[in-house]
Structure formats: C-alpha cells, structure tokens
Write a protein that holds these residues in place. Structure first.
Motif, short mmCIF file in Angstrom:
data_model
loop_
_atom_site.label_atom_id
_atom_site.label_comp_id
_atom_site.label_asym_id
_atom_site.label_seq_id
_atom_site.Cartn_x
_atom_site.Cartn_y
_atom_site.Cartn_z
N TRP A 118 -7.29 -20.10 -9.06
CA TRP A 118 -8.08 -20.89 -8.14
C TRP A 118 -8.83 -19.95 -7.20
CZ3 TRP A 118 -7.36 -20.59 -2.81
CH2 TRP A 118 -8.20 -21.43 -2.04
N GLN A 119 -10.04 -20.39 -6.81
CA GLN A 119 -10.81 -19.56 -5.89
C GLN A 119 -11.56 -20.45 -4.90
OE1 GLN A 119 -12.94 -16.12 -7.46
NE2 GLN A 119 -14.72 -16.62 -6.20
N SER A 120 -11.60 -19.98 -3.66
CA SER A 120 -12.34 -20.70 -2.61
C SER A 120 -13.79 -20.28 -2.62
CB SER A 120 -11.71 -20.39 -1.25
OG SER A 120 -12.06 -19.06 -0.85
N THR A 121 -14.58 -20.98 -1.81
CA THR A 121 -15.95 -20.53 -1.56
C THR A 121 -15.90 -19.20 -0.80
OG1 THR A 121 -15.99 -21.78 0.51
CG2 THR A 121 -16.80 -22.90 -1.46
N THR A 122 -17.01 -18.49 -0.80
CA THR A 122 -17.07 -17.21 -0.08
C THR A 122 -17.31 -17.48 1.41
OG1 THR A 122 -19.43 -17.01 -0.52
CG2 THR A 122 -17.93 -16.00 -2.11
#
Length: 483
Positions: A118-122
């Motif tokens: 999973w990855q968040s926005t920058t």
C-alpha cells in the motif's frame, strides 16, 4: 548385573520420555476444555481452563484509512525511488492493477511479496502535515501472543504512534511512540523495552530505535510483545507457567495484551534529514508492504476453538458459557455469577463452569430410579446410585443390570457368576436350578436341608458344571437376592 543395569537405564529413559512428553503441559497450553475420567461412580467430566490456539489474526482483519482518499493513484501521480530524489519516474495509478497500491496490499496473502504494498499520496501539499490513520479492526477481543511487526516499503516514518482500543474503537490509548527525536516530537525521553522491568512493563514509552530514515535494514518496526513476556517467563520464554500466573492475578497486565482494534498513526514521513527538500516533495510518502499480528481469540478460558461466521469471529464456548467471548452463562445456567476461567493452578487451571439456576434444577431429567435425587446437584449433574452411570443415571456399570427399580448387581451371568450343576441363568436375575439343587447359584443339594440326609443317588439327576463355590464367597456379592 548387566541386565539389572540395562533395566535401570531403560526405566530412567521411560521416565525421562514421559516427563518430556508432558513437559509442555507444565507451561500451561490449556488446549483441552474437558476430559472424561473414571471414578467409583462411573465416567464423569473433568473440566479445565482452556483457550484457542494462537494464529495469524491478519486473516480476519478489516482495514480503514483516514482520510479515506489518502491512497495514491486517484488521480495518477509519479513518485521518487526510496532515498533517491533524482529517480522520480515511478507511477501510482489506481486504474491499472500493476500500478495500483490499495490498502489490502498491506497484508495480501501473495507470499507476502515485498513488491506488493500500500502507498499513500506524496507530500505535495507541504508544509501541511501528511498524516494517516490506519485502523485494524477484528470485531472480536484478541489476546496478543507475539510481536506486532510492520514492514515499510518506504523509509520508516519520522513520527508514528501505535494505539489500541479495548472497546471496538470507541476510545483509544497509546501502545508506543516512535520518533527520530522523542523529546522534540512527543516531549518524552527515549527508551527501549530493555530499559523496562517487571514493575514498569506497562509503561508507555517513546523509542528512537525504529525511526531512522533510509539506512540499511531500516524498513521494520516492532511492538515488542515477547520482550515484555520475557520479564516473567525468562529470556527464552521457558517458564510460561510463571507468565500465566501473572496474567491470572494481575488484571492490568492481562488487559495490556488484549485488544479489539489497533491504530497506526503516521504523523510525519521519513525525510532522512533535518529539512524537507521542497524541490523534491515526490520523495516523501508512506508505503507498507506487510503487517503481522499474531494472537488468539479471547474466550475467557472457556473455549479451545474460534470460528468465523459472516466475517466475524466467535468463540466455540464450553463450560455452559455463551457469547462472542464466552462472557456469560447460558440460559438456565446462572446458578452463580459468571466468572472467567483461571490459569491457576498450573497446568490445568480452573474452569469455573456455569452451573444450573435453582429455578431450572428440576429440569437437566435425572432418572428417579438411577439417581439419588430426581434433580441435578449444585454442579449441574445427576448424582448416580451405586452401579449406575450416564448423564441421567439411566445406564448400568459392568456387573450390574437394570431392574424395574434401577441397577442391581448381577446374580448370575455367563462369565463370572455361572449357575452350577446344570442351572440356567434367567436375565441375570436368578438361576433356575434342576429339581435336586437349590441356592443362589444352584450350588446346594436340596437334601442337605432334609433332616433325613441325602441318599447316595440324590444328585444323579444333575451334572456339575464347575467347582462349587463356598457360601461365604457367594454371600460376598453385594446385593444378591435369594429367590
């Protein structure tokens, strides 16, 4: 001499093997709720404290994110490789499977491959904080049995709080603080679990051990459950009996390892430096490839099984208990206040079973001829008469037969108490003797009772089928009847 020595060594080996086979029970695994034992009254249930096996609880978790739109890919965006602000050609796109990073990839079952995460926005809105709450919910009370492990695909965050809830997310309390600078971030002096002791094991600490930015092997964060267990069970957890004893007598300690929900609060992403590089904000984000939570369903020591129904976990309750956590007595079993099972005494513990209510005692249907009373005793069981068994006292033990008034000892049978001198056993109740014989087992000549004595041929009409038993031996059979 050699044979004697061999036999002695063999006996020692058998003894050691027996001890080793039973040694885990000394630890108190509590993997059996009840077992049948034999007593003078017959087979009865022996109840013990019991608990489900520990398992990977992530299989049953529900995850929610706050804010809900914090996952990257909608709209698509590019981000920089970890630790390299000049390689910013990686793309996150929610509409393409190969480029999407949804929340379920925090704990996907794809062999837990690090390429799925999973990855968040920058941090494109800097200096506005980039913060995320990740909530893991089970809709069930869980007892932790191993370290909580979070693996970041990005650098570990500069600031993070792990929180727990015991009331399904209504209230929260911190488990541990993580920061590159604890004093600056949370106004706390940095500590590690190794700085704690038995007396301070419940202290909430801030650790700097897991918050370095882009260094080698800097992806994993722990919440050290086992290190806390070790204060009571020893460094290799070899004395689990001591730990279980402490859990049983110290409610705050037991509650410390109990959760319904976990919350990971990501407060500041890894920067790897003091200042944020505003020219390369695409290098700052959160990414998690794996979360591991091991534990067991909390069943208050009243169950060894926990099953999933409609995406919810339920204890398979024993000891006349019921509810998701076996937290109350069944209907008609409130004869005394409900109580959790006890780990003590080691290794079986105490079941604290629920017993029938006074108003329902006249109902569990004890056989009036086989039981002492027509209702259950204060433990919820029928009290059987001699020679009788069964939950309702309606069955006979070996050597007894059911008569119209309950179980009575066999007067005769085909094995031990055989009718003699040609006599026939009728329904185990009496011997039908030939004309010349009498007695319980047809062991006497009738003429022996005649004052005139026996004639020489008085017994010729019958054939002896076995040795005659002494009268004292016959009368020693409890409850024999003379017909």
């Amino acid at each position: 001499m050699y044979l004697s020595r061999f036999l002695s060594l063999h006996a020692l080996w058998v003894t050691v093997s027996s001890v080793m086979q039973h040694y885990p029970s000394v630890w108190g695994h509590y993997d059996v709720c009840k077992t049948q034992i034999y007593t003078e009254e017959g087979k009865i249930w022996d109840y013990m404290a019991c608990q489900p096996e520990a398992r990977d609880m992530i299989k049953y978790v529900k995850v929610t994110l706050d804010p809900p739109d914090i996952t990257c890919g909608d709209p698509p965006e590019t981000f920089c490789a970890m630790g390299n602000p000049y390689m910013c050609n990686n793309e996150c796109d929610a509409t393409t499977n190969e480029l999407a990073h949804p929340p379920e990839l925090m704990f996907d079952l794809e062999g837990r491959h690090p390429s799925t995460f999973w990855q968040s926005t920058t941090w494109k809105d800097y200096p506005k904080p980039l913060q995320v709450n990740i909530t893991l919910s089970w809709n069930k009370t869980i007892e932790l049995t191993d370290n909580i492990v979070i693996t970041f695909e990005s650098g570990r965050p500069d600031q993070m709080i792990l929180e727990k809830s015991l009331d399904y997310g209504r209230t929260w309390q911190p488990y541990q603080y993580y920061a590159t600078d604890c004093l600056d971030a949370f106004h706390m002096d940095p500590k590690s679990v190794k700085d704690l002791s038995q007396h301070t094991v419940l202290e909430i600490i801030c650790t700097e051990e897991y918050s370095t930015g882009y260094m080698t092997n800097s992806k994993i964060i722990h919440f050290e459950i086992k290190d806390r267990f070790a204060f009571f069970a020893g460094p290799r957890l070899h004395n689990m009996a001591s730990l279980y004893g402490q859990l049983d007598t110290t409610k705050k300690l037991r509650d410390f390892f109990t959760i319904t929900d976990l919350r990971i609060r990501l407060l500041r992403p890894a920067t790897g430096e003091i200042y944020v590089d505003e020219q390369h904000l695409a290098r700052y984000f959160y990414a998690i490839s794996d979360i591991r939570v091991y534990g067991r369903c909390k069943c208050n020591l009243h169950a060894t099984g926990c099953k999933e129904e409609n995406k919810k976990l339920f204890c398979e309750c024993e000891h006349n208990t019921t509810g998701p956590d076996c937290g109350k007595c069944k209907k008609n079993y409130q004869g005394r206040p409900w109580s959790p099972g006890s780990y003590l005494p080691i290794p079986k513990g105490t079941a604290n079973i629920c017993i029938p209510s006074i108003s329902s005692i006249g109902n569990c249907n004890c056989n009036p001829f086989g039981s002492v009373h027509d209702r259950c005793n204060d433990t919820g069981f029928c009290e059987c008469k001699e020679g009788t068994s069964g939950t309702k006292c309606d069955k006979c033990l070996l050597g007894y037969i059911w008569h119209s008034l309950g179980c009575q000892p066999n007067v005769c049978d085909k094995e031990l108490l055989q009718c003699q001198n040609g006599g026939t056993c009728l329904k185990n109740m009496r011997c039908q003797c030939p004309p010349a014989y009498t007695g319980i087992l047809c062991e006497k000549l009738k003429c022996e009772r005649d004052p005139g004595g026996c004639s020489q041929n008085s017994g010729n009409m019958a054939v002896s089928h076995g040795p005659l038993l002494p009268l004292t031996a016959l009368l020693g059979v409890t409850g024999l009847f003379i017909f």
